[in-house]
Design a protein around this motif. Sequence first.
Motif, mmCIF file in Angstrom:
data_model
loop_
_atom_site.group_PDB
_atom_site.id
_atom_site.type_symbol
_atom_site.label_atom_id
_atom_site.label_comp_id
_atom_site.label_asym_id
_atom_site.label_seq_id
_atom_site.Cartn_x
_atom_site.Cartn_y
_atom_site.Cartn_z
ATOM 1 N N ILE A 50 0.864 -1.238 0.031
ATOM 2 C CA ILE A 50 -0.082 0.036 0.056
ATOM 3 C C ILE A 50 0.885 1.165 -0.154
ATOM 4 O O ILE A 50 0.533 2.000 -0.599
ATOM 5 C CB ILE A 50 -0.896 -0.130 1.066
ATOM 6 N N MET A 51 2.007 1.273 0.859
ATOM 7 C CA MET A 51 2.786 2.447 0.863
ATOM 8 C C MET A 51 3.658 2.336 -0.416
ATOM 9 O O MET A 51 3.574 3.819 -0.788
ATOM 10 C CB MET A 51 3.750 2.259 1.893
ATOM 11 N N THR A 52 3.883 1.503 -0.913
ATOM 12 C CA THR A 52 4.529 1.754 -2.555
ATOM 13 C C THR A 52 3.585 2.381 -3.384
ATOM 14 O O THR A 52 3.819 3.019 -4.351
ATOM 15 C CB THR A 52 5.124 0.437 -2.798
ATOM 16 N N THR A 53 2.148 1.730 -3.602
ATOM 17 C CA THR A 53 1.372 2.224 -4.515
ATOM 18 C C THR A 53 0.954 3.599 -4.180
ATOM 19 O O THR A 53 0.643 4.321 -5.124
ATOM 20 C CB THR A 53 0.075 1.286 -4.213
ATOM 21 N N LEU A 54 0.870 3.922 -2.857
ATOM 22 C CA LEU A 54 0.429 5.390 -2.615
ATOM 23 C C LEU A 54 1.609 6.386 -3.184
ATOM 24 O O LEU A 54 1.358 7.606 -3.850
ATOM 25 C CB LEU A 54 0.043 5.619 -1.181
ATOM 26 N N HIS A 55 2.876 5.849 -2.776
ATOM 27 C CA HIS A 55 3.836 6.551 -3.473
ATOM 28 C C HIS A 55 4.121 6.808 -4.944
ATOM 29 O O HIS A 55 4.458 7.775 -5.189
ATOM 30 C CB HIS A 55 5.187 6.103 -2.789
ATOM 31 N N ASN A 56 3.816 5.804 -5.603
ATOM 32 C CA ASN A 56 3.843 5.689 -7.138
ATOM 33 C C ASN A 56 2.430 6.264 -7.786
ATOM 34 O O ASN A 56 2.662 6.536 -8.829
ATOM 35 C CB ASN A 56 4.124 4.406 -7.527
ATOM 36 N N ASN A 57 1.372 6.461 -7.181
ATOM 37 C CA ASN A 57 0.121 6.672 -7.672
ATOM 38 C C ASN A 57 -0.154 8.230 -6.792
ATOM 39 O O ASN A 57 0.035 8.241 -6.023
ATOM 40 C CB ASN A 57 -1.008 5.768 -7.544
ATOM 41 N N SER A 58 -0.931 8.844 -7.624
ATOM 42 C CA SER A 58 -1.521 10.292 -7.098
ATOM 43 C C SER A 58 -2.822 9.907 -6.468
ATOM 44 O O SER A 58 -3.453 10.867 -5.585
ATOM 45 C CB SER A 58 -1.801 11.383 -8.185
ATOM 46 N N ASN A 59 -3.681 8.812 -6.454
ATOM 47 C CA ASN A 59 -4.824 8.584 -5.628
ATOM 48 C C ASN A 59 -4.519 8.202 -4.438
ATOM 49 O O ASN A 59 -3.479 7.570 -4.109
ATOM 50 C CB ASN A 59 -5.833 7.765 -6.510
ATOM 51 N N ASP A 60 -5.310 8.499 -3.377
ATOM 52 C CA ASP A 60 -5.312 8.155 -2.170
ATOM 53 C C ASP A 60 -5.924 6.912 -1.787
ATOM 54 O O ASP A 60 -6.362 6.755 -0.548
ATOM 55 C CB ASP A 60 -5.970 9.316 -1.095
ATOM 56 N N ASP A 61 -6.369 6.089 -2.580
ATOM 57 C CA ASP A 61 -6.947 4.878 -2.336
ATOM 58 C C ASP A 61 -6.169 4.011 -1.830
ATOM 59 O O ASP A 61 -5.254 3.528 -2.468
ATOM 60 C CB ASP A 61 -7.773 4.543 -3.775
ATOM 61 N N ASP A 62 -6.432 3.384 -0.347
ATOM 62 C CA ASP A 62 -5.493 2.490 0.089
ATOM 63 C C ASP A 62 -5.910 1.062 -0.115
ATOM 64 O O ASP A 62 -5.347 0.148 0.521
ATOM 65 C CB ASP A 62 -5.117 2.687 1.523
ATOM 66 N N ASP A 63 -6.841 0.667 -0.876
ATOM 67 C CA ASP A 63 -7.367 -0.705 -1.376
ATOM 68 C C ASP A 63 -6.584 -1.230 -2.527
ATOM 69 O O ASP A 63 -6.166 -0.354 -3.382
ATOM 70 C CB ASP A 63 -8.786 -0.649 -1.642
ATOM 71 N N LEU A 64 -6.155 -2.140 -2.472
ATOM 72 C CA LEU A 64 -5.481 -2.837 -3.336
ATOM 73 C C LEU A 64 -6.429 -3.498 -4.534
ATOM 74 O O LEU A 64 -7.390 -3.965 -4.165
ATOM 75 C CB LEU A 64 -4.544 -4.237 -2.924
ATOM 76 N N HIS A 66 -5.656 -5.120 -7.691
ATOM 77 C CA HIS A 66 -5.155 -6.633 -8.045
ATOM 78 C C HIS A 66 -3.934 -7.060 -7.405
ATOM 79 O O HIS A 66 -2.837 -6.116 -7.653
ATOM 80 C CB HIS A 66 -4.974 -6.493 -9.552
ATOM 81 N N LEU A 67 -3.803 -7.927 -7.133
ATOM 82 C CA LEU A 67 -2.724 -8.430 -6.150
ATOM 83 C C LEU A 67 -2.163 -9.958 -6.874
ATOM 84 O O LEU A 67 -2.986 -10.821 -7.244
ATOM 85 C CB LEU A 67 -2.633 -8.846 -4.875
ATOM 86 N N LEU A 68 -1.005 -9.906 -7.504
ATOM 87 C CA LEU A 68 -0.417 -10.920 -8.106
ATOM 88 C C LEU A 68 0.515 -11.729 -7.162
ATOM 89 O O LEU A 68 1.753 -10.968 -6.638
ATOM 90 C CB LEU A 68 0.199 -10.684 -9.403
ATOM 91 N N VAL A 69 0.304 -12.917 -6.780
ATOM 92 C CA VAL A 69 1.220 -13.679 -5.799
ATOM 93 C C VAL A 69 1.903 -14.571 -6.599
ATOM 94 O O VAL A 69 1.347 -15.593 -7.319
ATOM 95 C CB VAL A 69 0.593 -14.109 -4.644
ATOM 96 N N TYR A 70 3.072 -14.711 -6.506
ATOM 97 C CA TYR A 70 4.023 -15.827 -7.031
ATOM 98 C C TYR A 70 4.443 -16.731 -6.114
ATOM 99 O O TYR A 70 5.184 -16.381 -5.251
ATOM 100 C CB TYR A 70 5.171 -15.315 -7.991
ATOM 101 N N PHE A 71 4.022 -18.152 -6.051
ATOM 102 C CA PHE A 71 4.467 -19.245 -5.128
ATOM 103 C C PHE A 71 5.597 -19.948 -5.503
ATOM 104 O O PHE A 71 5.571 -20.487 -6.573
ATOM 105 C CB PHE A 71 3.302 -20.011 -4.849
ATOM 106 N N SER A 91 -10.678 -7.886 0.128
ATOM 107 C CA SER A 91 -11.534 -6.813 0.192
ATOM 108 C C SER A 91 -12.338 -7.018 -0.867
ATOM 109 O O SER A 91 -12.284 -7.551 -1.871
ATOM 110 C CB SER A 91 -10.934 -5.392 0.414
ATOM 111 N N SER A 92 -13.493 -6.078 -0.964
ATOM 112 C CA SER A 92 -14.307 -6.249 -2.207
ATOM 113 C C SER A 92 -13.948 -5.773 -3.210
ATOM 114 O O SER A 92 -14.253 -6.117 -4.540
ATOM 115 C CB SER A 92 -15.698 -5.425 -1.654
ATOM 116 N N LYS A 93 -12.719 -5.092 -3.194
ATOM 117 C CA LYS A 93 -12.103 -4.477 -4.620
ATOM 118 C C LYS A 93 -10.998 -4.932 -4.972
ATOM 119 O O LYS A 93 -10.338 -4.850 -5.947
ATOM 120 C CB LYS A 93 -11.700 -3.081 -4.348
#
Length: 109
Positions: A50-64, A66-71, A91-93
Amino acid sequence: SSSSLFAERLRPHLKNNMHDADSFLRLCQYQQGRDYQDTQAFQKIRQQIIMTTLHNNSNDDDDLHHLLVYFAIPPQLYVTAAQTICRVFASSKTKISMVLEKPFGRDLA
């Protein structure tokens, strides 16, 4: 930090444009946990993302969104890890996609 050490281990394996490699490595995070049910470790990862996303984007939305997880873990742990990830990240989003690394056998030594 452990994330910067992780990035330095990855760097020699990345080819092509070093600017692209640096951009990619800034997004990589390493978080050690007790096991694949360690909700606290996954919550730390979520906060880092979330911190990386907020730093790289201008919107203040702290919901993720799309999350891609590599196992890269043993197949017998896929379900346990996936359940923990879903509890922490869902979350719902949030859409969660999981990539499973195909194991190439077992070390019987």
